[in-house]
Write a protein that holds these residues in place. Structure first.
Motif: not given
Ligand code: ATP
Ligand code: MG
Length: 870
Positions: A661-679
């Motif tokens: 949970t963050e205070l944030c004004g940025g734009t984001h994916v609509d669900s985390t699955g769309r990130i695919g993977m992070v490294r």
């Protein structure tokens, strides 16, 4: 009254006049390219004054942390030398946005000072704007009239444009101002000299405490003035100066705001305050600067080598060298003042206490590193003085002094001080000329010519980019901007899907289309809270309708990285602990960067663990839960991670993915699955106590994995498709080592063989045995060879070896001890002969070697050496 009580009484007074009390904005400004630090109370209301933000409360009051060390307001050189200018200070202020004007502002200021605080009316003076005929402005009779209720006419002083006409910048809101000055001298002194003659005369005890600005004009780019539709009251009172007056002191540093810090300095240095002007100045400088440095660290601005960070670094260095020069501090000491600072300011600013460890660590490391620089600079100065002495001069050049200033952070007065101790002076004119040149270079690089806004139509600019990527829109206004000979346009749109760079997320690019015309938008940035779209040309018809469409691919990649940043942040806190706090972030389509407080290097296992947690959250495919208009208290109750030093409104946007949970004004994916993977692709330190990770997500990870896979496949190919690559490589490495050893052995044998051959073939001249070798040994091998020969015969012996190994020529000369005793010197011979191979060398009288650049000359070099021996 204590300083705490005074601050509170100001806020209470204006609350009783229906003002909304708001918190101080951060001192370090993050999203405004025109200003690095808050330098006045009005900064945080700039967007309201410019009409870009709605007026939520027409009456506001606060106490604002200000810093005046760069740009238009720079008091740095005064600080410490006088008793009433600080780098960081608190400004008490009250504002009216289109509500009350001069009458109430003046009457309340008087009421607060004389009735609430009970300052002696006889000691107060006020100034009003005298007018400026060239601008068509008359004297501010209106203000003078209101003041005359309270003060006799002679204590209402006319002031010129410099002191009494306030402007926000080259363009924008401006207006006359009226200052309140106070005379805090002793009665005897006051009887001797009339205070009236000292106002605005730089007397340390007759000083300005409060400025009331009446903004009623707007300055246009051509310099002309027009009336401002909604008039603004903007006042600023120096809190430390007020405390001095109320507490009956003669210096800000004698108030309860500074005394505990001064006391702590005295204890560390074993020097009492008030004994000697030089040490007093140094103590004031340090007491002042420690506040600035600590507060900027809590605001998230660490000392660094660029921009705002560099300003902070220079302030710290200024304090350190005052300590070094005048208080005999040769090792880090400033960081030890954090306790005293927390004691004075910790109640009003609790962030000092929560971030104390970080403050101490950062300051100590900066001090240590500057003290090392200082030593280097002093050595350099010693050298410069030595050289000057040799050529019989007592003056060093301004250029040298400038180099010391520019590269080693040596201010001129420190250089002068050291010089004076050694009976030297510096050419000040040259120094100033160098300084001037540098300033001009900086000015030219930064010069921006900004045209006036051309209004196409009235209206508000709305960001629709959380919901749309393309949207129909119109141009509200535009202007031309010229920088470094490049011309471009800034456009403000009625509705825009373009995200303007903020909170670390880069701005959108894309196009504006209308019929067959396409205008490219290169970037989107926030300026005074307006989203400005940057293009290199204007559409043919600016009044027409357009479709604004963002570059979707770039936006999606950016969103993936932004959401991944949130997941990494949460995972870092889980793996490393909750001391992890965000200290900066940068999110672009290519990658993300996240800076956070943590005190040691992350281990491989920790990095892995963080990735594992974040990637699990990605696979769990948490939907985006976006709460756009959440009251800040509610958001905090949800456990939202807010950043200290960030400016938040009363309603905030909350971004939630599962438990993140963050205070944030940025734009984001609509669900985390769309990130695919992070490294995570790197982990490093950017300052004491601050680590940085860089990471990639989505397709970029796929590309990285492809590259790694390709490398692996190629390695496997090279290893003839062995199934177990690691074992194969280890085996090869071991074999390699073994082979190297064998070769060494063979070479040794070869050299022994060579030794015997050469000795046999040796010639004799004047009873000296001359051993000549020409071949392809390395210089090391040639040395071994020469020493081996010497082991057999160490009298009347001369060895000359000329080698060319892998295209590099080398020459080796060895002489037996008796020849050296007779005066022969191998070094001289090697040096002279090496000229033939375009080289030079050295060694000892009995053995010398030389390398060179010209392999073709090796024969001549040998011949030359031999002839010299003869
Ligand atoms: P001065 O002429 O004394 O430098 P100023 O004209 O720069 O003051 P303003 O810009 O009008 O001051 O700021 C409003 C008030 O803030 C001043 O009346 C003063 O009390 C206070 N102030 C300004 N600069 C400093 C400073 N460097 N340190 C402490 N207080 C300050
Ligand atoms: Mg000033």
């Amino acid at each position: 009254m204590t300083s705490q009580e005074i601050r509170q009484s100001f806020l209470d007074f204006f609350a009783s006049k229906n003002h909304k009390i708001v918190p101080s904005a951060p001192m370090v400004i993050k999203d405004d390219p025109t200003l690095m630090f808050t330098n006045a109370g009005m900064n945080q209301f700039k967007n309201i004054i410019l009409g870009n933000d709605p007026i939520k409360y027409p009456r506001v009051a606060d106490s604002q942390k200000c810093l005046r060390v760069s740009g238009k307001h720079n008091d740095l050189e005064e600080v410490g030398h006088d008793t009433y200018h600080h780098t960081m200070f608190e400004m008490l202020g009250n504002w009216s946005f289109g509500d009350y004007f001069k009458k109430e502002a003046i009457e309340w200021a008087w009421e607060y000072l004389t009735e609430v605080l009970k300052l002696d009316k006889e000691r107060l003076y006020v100034t009003v704007f005298e007018g400026s005929p060239s601008e068509g402005l008359s004297r501010d009779d209106e203000a003078a009239e209101i003041w005359s209720q309270f003060l006799p006419a002679e204590r209402i002083i006319n002031g010129n444009k410099k002191d009494n006409f306030w402007e926000m910048g080259d363009t924008g809101p401006c207006g006359p101002c009226s200052e309140i000055h106070i005379d805090i001298r002793d009665d005897a002194e006051r009887a001797r000299v009339d205070g009236l003659t000292l106002v605005n005369g730089s007397h340390p005890q007759v000083i300005e405490i409060w400025n009331n600005v009446f903004m009623q004009y707007n300055r246009k780019a051509d310099g002309s003035l027009e009336g401002l539709p909604a008039k603004v009251i903007d006042t600023g009172m120096g809190f430390e100066r007020l405390c001095m007056a109320i507490q009956g002191k003669k210096s800000n540093y004698d108030t309860d705001i500074f005394q505990p810090i001064i006391h702590a300095i005295g204890k560390i240095c074993d020097i009492a305050y008030g004994q000697n002007e030089k040490t007093d100045v140094a103590m004031r400088v340090i007491a002042d600067h420690i506040r600035t440095i600590a507060f900027s660290i809590t605001d998230g601005q660490l000392p660094s080598n660029a921009k705002a960070g560099y300003v902070i670094r220079r302030i710290l260095r200024r304090a350190v060298r005052y300590g070094y020069t005048f208080l005999n501090q040769r090792s880090a000491f400033m960081y030890k003042l954090t306790d005293a600072l927390c004691e004075v300011m910790g109640t009003a600013y609790p962030e000092l206490i929560t971030q104390k460890t970080l403050i101490e660590k950062v300051i100590k490391e900066e001090e240590d590193s500057f003290l090392r620089t200082l030593e280097t600079g002093i050595r350099l100065l010693d050298k410069v003085m030595d050289e000057a002495k040799k050529s019989g001069k007592t003056t060093i050049s301004g250029k040298d002094a400038f180099t010391l200033y520019d590269t080693f952070g040596f201010p001129l007065d420190l250089t002068e001080l050291i010089l004076r101790e050694n009976n030297f002076t510096v050419n000040i004119n040259d120094f100033n000329a160098e300084m001037q040149q540098q300033k001009e270079r900086a000015r030219n690089a930064a010069a921006v010519e900004t045209g006036d806004w051309v209004t196409v139509r009235e209206g508000d600019s709305n960001f629709v980019g959380y919901d749309y990527t393309s949207y129909d829109t119109e141009i509200l206004r535009y202007r031309k901007v010229k920088q470094k000979n490049q011309e471009y346009y800034q456009l403000v749109l009625s509705n825009t899907p373009f995200y303007a760079e903020m909170g670390g997320q880069v701005g959108d690019s894309g196009v504006l289309t209308s019929g067959s015309e396409t205008i490219e938008i290169l970037d989107t940035k926030k300026e005074n809270n307006l989203a400005v779209h940057i293009s290199t040309k204007l559409p043919a018809d600016v009044t027409g309708g357009f479709t604004a469409s963002i570059n979707l691919e770039k936006r999606r990649a950016t969103e993936s990285n932004h959401s991944a940043t949130h997941l990494l942040h949460e995972a870092l806190r889980e793996v490393l602990g909750t001391h992890v706090e965000q200290k900066g972030s940068y999110v672009s389509p290519e990658s993300l960067r996240f800076d956070f407080s943590h005190f040691q290097k992350m281990t491989k296992e920790e990095i892995r663990a963080v990735e594992r947690i974040a990637n699990r959250k990605i696979r769990e495919n948490h939907p985006l839960h976006e709460m756009r208009e959440t009251p800040i208290a509610e958001a905090q109750a949800m456990g939202a991670m807010a950043l200290f030093g960030e400016k938040y409104g009363e309603v905030v946007r909350v971004i939630q993915f599962g438990t993140s949970t963050e205070l944030c004004g940025g734009t984001h994916v609509d669900s985390t699955g769309r990130i695919g993977m992070v490294r995570i692709i790197s982990e490093s330190s950017i300052a004491a106590g601050i680590r940085r990770i860089e990471a990639i997500s989505g397709e970029a990870v796929e590309l990285l994995l492809d590259t790694q896979q390709d490398i692996l496949s190629e390695v496997r190919d090279i290893l003839h498709n062995t199934p177990d690559i690691l074992t194969a490589i280890r085996k090869q490495t071991e074999e390699n080592t073994e082979l190297k050893k064998q070769i060494e052995g063979f070479n040794q044998e070869k050299i022994m063989q060579l030794r015997d051959d050469l000795l046999q073939k040796a010639t004799e001249v004047n009873n000296i045995k001359i051993v000549r070798y020409e071949g392809s040994l390395t210089a090391d091998q040639a040395k071994t060879l020469a020493f081996q020969i010497r082991n057999i015969q160490n009298n009347n012996l001369c060895v000359v070896a000329g080698c060319v190994n892998e295209g590099k020529p080398s020459l080796t000369i060895l002489l037996s001890d008796d020849l050296v005793a007779k005066g022969l010197n191998a070094v001289n011979i090697a040096r002279e002969a090496a000229k033939e191979i375009q080289g030079g060398g050295g060694g000892q009288p009995f053995f010398a070697s030389a390398g060179g650049k010209n392999p073709a000359g090796i024969k001549q070099a040998i011949a030359k050496a031999l002839s010299l021996v003869r």
